[in-house]
Design a protein around this motif. Structure first.
Motif, PDB file in Angstrom:
ATOM      1  N   CYS A  71     -21.101 117.210  21.018  1.00  0.00           N
ATOM      2  CA  CYS A  71     -22.211 117.684  20.847  1.00  0.00           C
ATOM      3  C   CYS A  71     -23.170 117.481  21.543  1.00  0.00           C
ATOM      4  CB  CYS A  71     -22.661 117.569  19.419  1.00  0.00           C
ATOM      5  SG  CYS A  71     -24.390 117.921  18.608  1.00  0.00           S
ATOM      6  N   SER A  73     -25.774 115.759  21.320  1.00  0.00           N
ATOM      7  CA  SER A  73     -26.402 114.230  20.448  1.00  0.00           C
ATOM      8  C   SER A  73     -24.815 112.771  20.827  1.00  0.00           C
ATOM      9  CB  SER A  73     -26.268 114.708  19.001  1.00  0.00           C
ATOM     10  OG  SER A  73     -25.188 114.767  18.134  1.00  0.00           O
ATOM     11  N   HIS A  92     -18.697 114.134  15.695  1.00  0.00           N
ATOM     12  CA  HIS A  92     -18.952 114.785  14.508  1.00  0.00           C
ATOM     13  C   HIS A  92     -18.476 116.483  13.938  1.00  0.00           C
ATOM     14  CE1 HIS A  92     -22.825 114.994  16.723  1.00  0.00           C
ATOM     15  NE2 HIS A  92     -22.569 116.199  16.435  1.00  0.00           N
ATOM     16  N   GLU A  93     -18.195 116.457  14.954  1.00  0.00           N
ATOM     17  CA  GLU A  93     -17.666 118.083  14.793  1.00  0.00           C
ATOM     18  C   GLU A  93     -16.164 118.190  15.549  1.00  0.00           C
ATOM     19  OE1 GLU A  93     -21.893 120.886  17.323  1.00  0.00           O
ATOM     20  OE2 GLU A  93     -19.457 120.425  17.869  1.00  0.00           O
ATOM     21  N   CYS A 187     -21.617 121.113  12.606  1.00  0.00           N
ATOM     22  CA  CYS A 187     -22.600 120.296  13.227  1.00  0.00           C
ATOM     23  C   CYS A 187     -23.688 121.781  13.788  1.00  0.00           C
ATOM     24  CB  CYS A 187     -22.874 120.003  14.260  1.00  0.00           C
ATOM     25  SG  CYS A 187     -23.976 118.868  14.870  1.00  0.00           S
TER      26      CYS A 187
HETATM   27 ZN   LIG Z   1     -23.861 117.855  16.852  1.00  0.00          ZN
END
Ligand SMILES: [Zn+2]
Ligand SMILES: [Zn+2]
Length: 374
Positions: A71, A73, A92-93, A187
């Motif tokens: 991502c 981020s 987190h994805e 996300c």
């Molecule tokens: Zn993200």
């Protein structure tokens, strides 16, 4: 869109108990744990591999990661534009397959392909209950942002496995959806479902500022709910070509001056560039709605006049992350609507080549670069 016509089953988290004091539920599950440890800004990741036993507490879910994506981020953390703990497992994805469940989770989940909310929440505090913004939970935990001093050390997606906590909503993924289609759902897509929800019903013309993955998803979501004309602006011409595949008209960011004042019913900012906001206000019709979702960095000062908001009767609203229902809607959306999702996510690199995958994000050939554990 209604979810009534799908057969996706959902698993609600039980209200969270204090898992730190609860006894492990089951015999431990032995896994071959592979993790890529973040070592600091632009440092090579350390490949950590070991056979470990994972004993789940009540409400926890052990998931094997099938595919993960980098991502924006994650890239910000890697390049030092946002703080990151060291060492840690970023990411987190992801989409994965359930290996084991603790008490309070249905056994039928084992073997199912799933996605999950990127935050874990308590389900009891005012943000979780009264305010309807569980992503602002007073005991929030965010996957891919934790240090390694946790119970399992499996809190990020650049790994073979992740342990989901008791307050995390798990959403089953229909077989028809490819891993590469669903992987950014927890996300980017779910966030845009929350963003688009703020655009009032009846909006006929909407401008999206920024044609990254958020903007592309926004275009598809708006078109699918019947917005007649969606424009998307970006400084990069090739991204506008991609946006066209998702139902949006493209315009270079420097050329939005060609639009007359008050041209749009709503404007969505996902550019992450503060200077676009002045133009967005100009382009909103009286009574229009401005949704800000990209300006997350701390120096995002806005060059706007209060009187322009007041005299224009403008509604300005910020959206950060999403609630569980937005993730469910995201999976429903992917199930029901056909777009060329394969254009968004790269063919996967092996997880062990995460350094190369981060380098690949700099080429901007793909909106998401994917990694797959062995
Ligand atoms: Zn993200
Ligand atoms: Zn809470």
């Amino acid at each position: 869109m209604s979810s009534d016509n799908t057969t996706i089953s959902r698993v609600e988290p039980a209200p969270r108990s204090d898992t730190s004091s609860a006894a492990p539920h089951d015999a431990a599950t032995r896994i071959d744990r592979e993790r890529m440890l973040f070592q600091g800004v632009e440092q090579p990741f350390v490949h950590d591999r070991a056979a470990v036993d994972v004993a789940l507490h009540a409400g926890e879910v052990l998931v094997r990661i099938d595919l993960a994506t980098i991502c924006g981020s994650d890239a910000h953390t890697f390049h030092g534009r946002r703080p990151g703990l060291v060492p840690s497992v970023l990411g987190h994805e992801a989409v994965g397959t359930v290996v084991a469940v603790g008490d309070d989770r249905p056994r039928s989940l084992v073997g199912r392909r799933v996605t999950w909310t990127l935050v874990d929440t308590c389900g009891r505090c005012r943000p979780c209950t009264e305010w309807g913004i569980p992503q602002k939970c007073e005991s929030l935990f965010k996957y891919g942002h934790a240090g390694l001093d946790d119970t399992h050390g499996l809190d990020g997606c650049f790994a073979s496995h992740i342990v989901l906590r008791a307050g995390t909503t798990v959403v089953e993924v229909p077989d028809a959806l490819a891993d590469s289609t669903v992987v950014p759902a927890n996300c980017a897509l779910a966030t845009m479902v929350a963003v688009v929800e703020k655009v009032p019903a009846g909006a006929d013309r909407v401008l999206i500022q920024g044609a990254g993955l958020l903007g592309i998803y926004g275009a598809a979501l708006l078109r699918s709910r019947g917005v007649r004309e969606v424009w998307i602006s970006d400084a990069v011409a090739s991204r506008l070509d991609l946006a066209a595949e998702f139902g949006a008209h493209g315009v270079l960011a420097r050329e939005t001056e060609r639009f007359a004042d008050h041209s749009f019913d709503a404007v969505i900012e996902v550019a992450g560039v503060a200077k676009v906001v002045h133009d967005g206000i100009r382009l909103l019709r009286p009574g229009g709605t401005y949704v800000l979702a990209g300006l997350v960095h701390p120096d995002s000062l806005l060059d706007i006049k209060g009187v322009d908001l007041i005299a224009g009767c403008i509604t300005m609203v910020g959206v950060h992350n999403y609630a569980a229902r937005h993730l469910r809607e995201a999976v429903d959306f992917l199930t029901v609507h056909e777009y060329p999702w394969e254009l968004l996510v790269s063919p996967p690199l092996p997880l062990a080549r995460l350094d190369d995958a981060f380098a690949e994000t700099n080429t901007r050939d793909w909106l998401r670069v994917a990694v797959r554990p062995d």
